[in-house]
Design a protein around this motif. Structure first.
Motif, mmCIF file in Angstrom:
data_model
loop_
_atom_site.group_PDB
_atom_site.id
_atom_site.type_symbol
_atom_site.label_atom_id
_atom_site.label_comp_id
_atom_site.label_asym_id
_atom_site.label_seq_id
_atom_site.Cartn_x
_atom_site.Cartn_y
_atom_site.Cartn_z
ATOM 1 N N ARG A 1 0.828 -1.205 0.000
ATOM 2 C CA ARG A 1 0.000 0.000 0.000
ATOM 3 C C ARG A 1 0.865 1.260 0.000
ATOM 4 O O ARG A 1 0.582 2.227 -0.695
ATOM 5 C CB ARG A 1 -0.933 -0.010 1.214
ATOM 6 C CG ARG A 1 -2.021 -1.087 1.162
ATOM 7 C CD ARG A 1 -3.106 -0.821 2.189
ATOM 8 N NE ARG A 1 -2.547 -0.819 3.543
ATOM 9 C CZ ARG A 1 -2.487 -1.900 4.321
ATOM 10 N NH1 ARG A 1 -2.939 -3.068 3.885
ATOM 11 N NH2 ARG A 1 -1.985 -1.817 5.546
ATOM 12 N N TYR A 2 1.939 1.216 0.808
ATOM 13 C CA TYR A 2 2.815 2.375 0.897
ATOM 14 C C TYR A 2 3.535 2.620 -0.428
ATOM 15 O O TYR A 2 3.751 3.767 -0.828
ATOM 16 C CB TYR A 2 3.827 2.153 2.023
ATOM 17 C CG TYR A 2 4.664 3.368 2.343
ATOM 18 C CD1 TYR A 2 4.082 4.506 2.887
ATOM 19 C CD2 TYR A 2 6.032 3.367 2.130
ATOM 20 C CE1 TYR A 2 4.842 5.622 3.196
ATOM 21 C CE2 TYR A 2 6.811 4.475 2.434
ATOM 22 C CZ TYR A 2 6.206 5.600 2.969
ATOM 23 O OH TYR A 2 6.967 6.714 3.259
ATOM 24 N N PHE A 3 3.898 1.542 -1.101
ATOM 25 C CA PHE A 3 4.562 1.648 -2.409
ATOM 26 C C PHE A 3 3.679 2.393 -3.403
ATOM 27 O O PHE A 3 4.142 3.306 -4.103
ATOM 28 C CB PHE A 3 4.876 0.240 -2.917
ATOM 29 C CG PHE A 3 5.336 0.185 -4.349
ATOM 30 C CD1 PHE A 3 6.553 0.725 -4.735
ATOM 31 C CD2 PHE A 3 4.545 -0.424 -5.322
ATOM 32 C CE1 PHE A 3 6.979 0.671 -6.059
ATOM 33 C CE2 PHE A 3 4.957 -0.486 -6.637
ATOM 34 C CZ PHE A 3 6.177 0.062 -7.004
ATOM 35 N N GLU A 4 2.386 2.038 -3.477
ATOM 36 C CA GLU A 4 1.472 2.715 -4.408
ATOM 37 C C GLU A 4 1.308 4.179 -4.031
ATOM 38 O O GLU A 4 1.279 5.057 -4.898
ATOM 39 C CB GLU A 4 0.111 2.008 -4.428
ATOM 40 C CG GLU A 4 0.147 0.596 -4.999
ATOM 41 C CD GLU A 4 0.616 0.562 -6.440
ATOM 42 O OE1 GLU A 4 0.394 1.553 -7.169
ATOM 43 O OE2 GLU A 4 1.225 -0.450 -6.836
ATOM 44 N N ASP A 5 1.203 4.445 -2.723
ATOM 45 C CA ASP A 5 1.066 5.839 -2.285
ATOM 46 C C ASP A 5 2.322 6.644 -2.608
ATOM 47 O O ASP A 5 2.242 7.807 -3.020
ATOM 48 C CB ASP A 5 0.787 5.896 -0.777
ATOM 49 C CG ASP A 5 -0.626 5.439 -0.424
ATOM 50 O OD1 ASP A 5 -1.486 5.451 -1.327
ATOM 51 O OD2 ASP A 5 -0.853 5.057 0.739
ATOM 52 N N CYS A 6 3.477 6.038 -2.409
ATOM 53 C CA CYS A 6 4.741 6.734 -2.706
ATOM 54 C C CYS A 6 4.850 7.070 -4.185
ATOM 55 O O CYS A 6 5.273 8.180 -4.552
ATOM 56 C CB CYS A 6 5.929 5.872 -2.284
ATOM 57 S SG CYS A 6 6.246 5.854 -0.508
ATOM 58 N N ARG A 7 4.480 6.131 -5.023
ATOM 59 C CA ARG A 7 4.552 6.397 -6.467
ATOM 60 C C ARG A 7 3.637 7.549 -6.858
ATOM 61 O O ARG A 7 4.006 8.401 -7.673
ATOM 62 C CB ARG A 7 4.193 5.141 -7.269
ATOM 63 C CG ARG A 7 5.265 4.081 -7.222
ATOM 64 C CD ARG A 7 5.275 3.217 -8.458
ATOM 65 N NE ARG A 7 3.992 2.571 -8.697
ATOM 66 C CZ ARG A 7 3.783 1.718 -9.695
ATOM 67 N NH1 ARG A 7 4.757 1.422 -10.539
ATOM 68 N NH2 ARG A 7 2.602 1.150 -9.855
ATOM 69 N N ARG A 8 2.441 7.572 -6.280
ATOM 70 C CA ARG A 8 1.507 8.659 -6.586
ATOM 71 C C ARG A 8 2.048 10.000 -6.094
ATOM 72 O O ARG A 8 2.035 10.994 -6.819
ATOM 73 C CB ARG A 8 0.150 8.358 -5.946
ATOM 74 C CG ARG A 8 -0.857 9.500 -6.076
ATOM 75 C CD ARG A 8 -2.176 9.148 -5.393
ATOM 76 N NE ARG A 8 -1.986 8.722 -4.026
ATOM 77 C CZ ARG A 8 -1.783 9.559 -3.007
ATOM 78 N NH1 ARG A 8 -1.722 10.871 -3.222
ATOM 79 N NH2 ARG A 8 -1.635 9.095 -1.777
ATOM 80 N N ILE A 9 2.553 10.025 -4.857
ATOM 81 C CA ILE A 9 3.066 11.266 -4.281
ATOM 82 C C ILE A 9 4.272 11.777 -5.063
ATOM 83 O O ILE A 9 4.374 12.970 -5.376
ATOM 84 C CB ILE A 9 3.431 11.060 -2.796
ATOM 85 C CG1 ILE A 9 2.154 10.820 -1.974
ATOM 86 C CG2 ILE A 9 4.213 12.246 -2.245
ATOM 87 C CD1 ILE A 9 2.421 10.313 -0.574
ATOM 88 N N LEU A 10 5.173 10.876 -5.407
ATOM 89 C CA LEU A 10 6.367 11.290 -6.150
ATOM 90 C C LEU A 10 6.013 11.787 -7.544
ATOM 91 O O LEU A 10 6.631 12.725 -8.061
ATOM 92 C CB LEU A 10 7.355 10.120 -6.237
ATOM 93 C CG LEU A 10 7.983 9.710 -4.898
ATOM 94 C CD1 LEU A 10 8.799 8.436 -5.065
ATOM 95 C CD2 LEU A 10 8.868 10.826 -4.351
ATOM 96 N N SER A 11 4.992 11.165 -8.139
ATOM 97 C CA SER A 11 4.542 11.623 -9.454
ATOM 98 C C SER A 11 3.985 13.040 -9.359
ATOM 99 O O SER A 11 4.234 13.883 -10.237
ATOM 100 C CB SER A 11 3.478 10.671 -10.002
ATOM 101 O OG SER A 11 2.959 11.148 -11.220
ATOM 102 N N GLU A 12 3.238 13.314 -8.298
ATOM 103 C CA GLU A 12 2.677 14.650 -8.121
ATOM 104 C C GLU A 12 3.772 15.675 -7.865
ATOM 105 O O GLU A 12 3.689 16.823 -8.320
ATOM 106 C CB GLU A 12 1.667 14.634 -6.976
ATOM 107 C CG GLU A 12 0.388 13.868 -7.315
ATOM 108 C CD GLU A 12 -0.567 13.768 -6.142
ATOM 109 O OE1 GLU A 12 -0.167 14.187 -5.017
ATOM 110 O OE2 GLU A 12 -1.701 13.284 -6.331
#
Length: 302
Positions: free
Chosen positions: A64-75
């Motif tokens: 779950r944290y991996f998906e959130d990190c990818r989204r945050i870093l993309s933003e």
């Protein structure tokens, strides 16, 4: 190491499946990569990765944290691009996809004008008579003809096309003009496997309204079927935009009014919507303006 950099390291470790692989990609030492992930786990208070001597796997919390990190870093990357001006000035390479003939007749002129207006952009044109997965092909903008399936794409309707029946004036002079659909069984029919056979998809099949049709010629491309019709070999059933130039020149004549030929919408689709880079927004704005103004694409405005 700050939190954002630690997140980047964690994402790269998860994607590469190893600390050593992530270290090589990030040009860091393996111990530094290990410390970054350990720092995240300590801050969060839970284990993100399960490590063995032979494998590395995300825990449930880590997934779950991996998906959130990818989204945050993309933003974050998007925000940096906005600050740097990438979202204000068209730059980079734009990939556009469309059906082959529609692309050649209507999209390519838009691309040519777009390139003239934006010198810092290059375009990759994918003209294919099949619907592609835009993400897999790296396409930024697509032209779709027909009903759109449910998807995450943002769509802008620019017009309609429909199926039409036509033949050369010479062919009709020699063989007569059919007055109703059932008269087609007495004529030479040209079928295109790319556009769908008039005879129901196979030689000798039932055509529209139950009329038995036997195409004399079946072509595997639209261009070949159109060329055969222009050579006076029979009646062809294609999309209105595919025959529009020949009809306008008087080389083909529209016949009948196929009652089953419901209009098909033409959409411009993209995946990013209002947050799209300037190169995408600028192309869509130009394409919407040009296609909506074209009477061959938008007959309601002719």
């Amino acid at each position: 190491m700050d939190r954002w950099q630690s997140m980047r390291v964690f994402v790269r470790v998860a994607e590469s499946g190893s600390f050593a692989g992530a270290a090589r990609q990030l040009h860091m030492s393996p111990p530094a990569v290990t410390r970054a992930v350990a720092s995240l786990e300590s801050r969060i208070g839970t284990r993100l990765l399960t490590r063995t001597t032979r494998s590395l796997k995300l825990t449930e919390a880590g997934g779950r944290y991996f998906e959130d990190c990818r989204r945050i870093l993309s933003e974050i990357e998007e925000a940096e691009a906005v600050a740097a001006g990438a979202y204000a000035t068209p730059t980079g390479t734009l990939t556009v996809t469309a059906p082959v003939q529609f692309g050649r007749l209507y999209v390519l002129p838009v691309i040519v004008d777009y390139l003239a207006l934006h010198s810092a952009v290059g375009v990759r044109a994918l003209f294919l008579d099949r619907v592609i997965n835009m993400m897999d092909e790296g396409a930024d903008v697509g032209i779709r003809i027909g009903a759109l399936p449910d998807s995450g794409l943002v769509a802008i309707r620019v017009g309609t096309v429909r199926r039409v029946l036509c033949a050369t004036p010479d062919y009709l002079d020699r063989h007569g003009t059919p007055g109703m659909m059932r008269d087609l069984q007495d004529h030479a029919i040209i079928g295109s496997m790319s556009a769908g056979l008039l005879g129901g998809g196979r030689p000798g099949g039932k055509g529209r309204m139950g009329v038995p049709l036997r195409p004399r010629l079946i072509c595997n491309t639209i261009d070949a079927a159109l060329a055969a019709a222009l050579a006076g070999q029979g009646i062809v059933n294609l999309l209105s935009y595919q025959v529009a130039p020949s009809v306008a020149e008087g080389r083909l004549k529209l016949i009948l009014d196929d009652p089953d030929a419901a209009p098909m919408p033409v959409h411009i689709v993209s995946s990013e919507g209002r947050r799209a880079p300037a190169k995408v927004r600028a192309f869509i704005d130009l394409a919407v303006e040009r296609l909506r103004a074209d009477p061959m694409v938008n007959p309601d405005r002719s």
